[in-house]
Motif scaffolding. Structure first.
Motif, short mmCIF file in Angstrom:
data_model
loop_
_atom_site.label_atom_id
_atom_site.label_comp_id
_atom_site.label_asym_id
_atom_site.label_seq_id
_atom_site.Cartn_x
_atom_site.Cartn_y
_atom_site.Cartn_z
N THR A 231 44.36 19.28 31.46
CA THR A 231 44.47 18.28 32.51
C THR A 231 43.87 16.97 31.99
O THR A 231 43.18 16.95 30.97
CB THR A 231 43.70 18.71 33.76
OG1 THR A 231 42.29 18.79 33.43
CG2 THR A 231 44.16 20.08 34.26
N VAL A 232 44.12 15.89 32.72
CA VAL A 232 43.54 14.60 32.33
C VAL A 232 42.02 14.69 32.38
O VAL A 232 41.32 14.14 31.53
CB VAL A 232 44.06 13.48 33.25
CG1 VAL A 232 43.28 12.18 33.01
CG2 VAL A 232 45.54 13.24 33.00
N GLU A 233 41.47 15.42 33.37
CA GLU A 233 40.03 15.58 33.46
C GLU A 233 39.49 16.28 32.22
O GLU A 233 38.43 15.90 31.68
CB GLU A 233 39.66 16.39 34.71
CG GLU A 233 38.16 16.55 34.89
CD GLU A 233 37.77 17.49 36.03
OE1 GLU A 233 36.64 17.38 36.51
OE2 GLU A 233 38.62 18.33 36.42
N GLN A 234 40.19 17.30 31.74
CA GLN A 234 39.75 18.01 30.54
C GLN A 234 39.85 17.13 29.30
O GLN A 234 38.98 17.17 28.42
CB GLN A 234 40.57 19.30 30.36
CG GLN A 234 40.22 20.38 31.38
CD GLN A 234 41.17 21.55 31.33
OE1 GLN A 234 42.39 21.36 31.21
NE2 GLN A 234 40.64 22.76 31.41
N LEU A 235 40.90 16.33 29.23
CA LEU A 235 41.05 15.42 28.09
C LEU A 235 39.94 14.37 28.08
O LEU A 235 39.38 14.05 27.04
CB LEU A 235 42.42 14.74 28.14
CG LEU A 235 43.62 15.65 27.90
CD1 LEU A 235 44.92 14.93 28.23
CD2 LEU A 235 43.64 16.14 26.45
N ASP A 236 39.63 13.84 29.25
CA ASP A 236 38.55 12.85 29.34
C ASP A 236 37.20 13.48 28.98
O ASP A 236 36.36 12.85 28.33
CB ASP A 236 38.49 12.25 30.75
CG ASP A 236 39.61 11.24 30.99
OD1 ASP A 236 40.21 10.79 30.00
OD2 ASP A 236 39.87 10.92 32.16
N ALA A 237 37.01 14.73 29.40
CA ALA A 237 35.77 15.44 29.05
C ALA A 237 35.70 15.66 27.54
O ALA A 237 34.62 15.56 26.94
CB ALA A 237 35.70 16.77 29.79
N TRP A 238 36.82 15.95 26.92
CA TRP A 238 36.89 16.14 25.47
C TRP A 238 36.45 14.87 24.74
O TRP A 238 35.65 14.91 23.80
CB TRP A 238 38.32 16.52 25.10
CG TRP A 238 38.60 16.72 23.65
CD1 TRP A 238 39.09 15.80 22.77
CD2 TRP A 238 38.43 17.93 22.87
NE1 TRP A 238 39.25 16.35 21.52
CE2 TRP A 238 38.86 17.65 21.55
CE3 TRP A 238 37.98 19.21 23.18
CZ2 TRP A 238 38.84 18.60 20.54
CZ3 TRP A 238 37.96 20.17 22.17
CH2 TRP A 238 38.38 19.86 20.87
N LEU A 239 36.97 13.74 25.19
CA LEU A 239 36.64 12.46 24.56
C LEU A 239 35.18 12.08 24.82
O LEU A 239 34.50 11.56 23.93
CB LEU A 239 37.57 11.37 25.06
CG LEU A 239 39.05 11.54 24.70
CD1 LEU A 239 39.89 10.44 25.31
CD2 LEU A 239 39.23 11.57 23.19
N GLU A 240 34.70 12.33 26.03
CA GLU A 240 33.30 12.04 26.33
C GLU A 240 32.37 12.92 25.50
O GLU A 240 31.31 12.46 25.03
CB GLU A 240 33.01 12.24 27.82
CG GLU A 240 31.61 11.82 28.23
CD GLU A 240 31.32 12.03 29.71
OE1 GLU A 240 30.12 12.07 30.06
OE2 GLU A 240 32.27 12.17 30.50
#
Length: 296
Positions: A165-174
């Motif tokens: 999900t976009v939330e998981q992708l953002d968490a990956w980058l963070e």
């Protein structure tokens, strides 16, 4: 049986120019020539050409094919499979971002473009290198601390889902940004150094930590309020297990970098696991009890 290059081309369906190129590139080793200088090939070359064509069709590069003389075909295919799987995961991540971006009306926002750009730079391999550097720097100079971090390495590196999900992708980058943060690494090293330099053994501490978590979780589930009279004997048992005084444990909570909790939360988001986990709940209960009990 011997074949001229023209005959070999007819048998394999490959152009003469391609076979000559493979010979010149070293992926089809030259065996012999006629007195006039024409190349002669055999059944072994015919079979190798079929293999080369198959490998090229699935994307194996010429350098890898050339190395087959020194490597088993199974190892080459295994390496290529890993490469393909990495490429697929990268494409799946990009697809997830593109779908989320195009699902909204209007042109992509700056955040969408930033996410696309960042994902192109931070794949699984890059994250693994970041984590290795993180473990080496935070644990540097303290053998027990480095060992403890190394034991937790797999847990610190979550696997991004095939359809994130976009939330998981953002968490990956963070998470990538956090692991690369020099200030965060330095603070963790300073905060952990004294604790681990006291001669603690990793296996023994892991067992203590598990017992502490069980004690605190039992109290939390039983509804024991932090700071209540019932919580005090439980806290004393926990302190005895940890070999710390109230003041020492409270100081560790005061010095604790909140980014460490965020790091584990990001791992949970990426993995899709519940947050907070039991150890976090347990230590929150211990901290609340410490801060709410009257000073002794």
């Amino acid at each position: 049986m011997s074949y001229t290059i023209g005959r070999l081309a007819k048998l394999t369906g490959l152009p003469v120019k391609t076979i000559r190129f493979y010979s010149d590139a070293g992926v089809l080793p030259e065996r012999e020539r006629t007195p006039a200088g024409y190349r002669i090939y055999g059944d072994e070359d015919r079979a190798r050409l079929e293999l080369i064509r198959t490998l090229r069709e699935i994307g194996v590069d010429l350098a890898t094919i050339r190395s087959l003389g020194d490597r088993r075909l199974r190892n080459v295919l295994d390496l290529h499979l890993k490469t393909v799987e990495t490429q697929l995961r990268s494409l799946q991540r990009t697809r997830a971002v593109l779908r989320a971006t195009l699902a909204r009306d209007g042109d992509p926002a700056e955040e969408d473009l930033r996410r696309l750009h960042a994902l192109g730079r931070v794949g699984v391999a890059e994250m693994e290198l970041l984590l290795d550097d993180f473990v080496d720097e935070v644990g540097g100079g303290v053998e027990a601390l480095h060992e403890w971090l190394a034991c937790r390495r797999d847990a610190l590196l979550p696997e991004l889902p095939e359809e994130p999900t976009v939330e998981q992708l953002d968490a990956w980058l963070e998470l990538a940004e956090l692991l690369a943060d020099a200030d965060y690494r330095a603070r963790l090293h300073r905060q952990s150094r004294e604790f681990w330099e006291e001669g603690r053994e990793v296996a023994a501490w892991n067992e203590v930590n598990a017992q502490v978590t069980r004690e605190a979780m039992t109290a939390s589930r039983a509804g024991v309020e932090p700071g209540s009279p019932e919580s005090e004997p439980i806290l004393e048992r926990i302190l005895a297990l940890m070999g710390l005084s109230r003041e020492e444990l409270l100081r560790s909570f005061d010095e604790h970098d909140p980014r460490a909790a965020r790091q584990w939360e990001l791992v949970a988001i990426i993995q899709g696991t519940p947050w907070p986990p039991e150890p976090t709940i347990a230590y929150d209960w211990i901290e609340a009890t410490l801060r709410n009990l009257p000073s002794t």
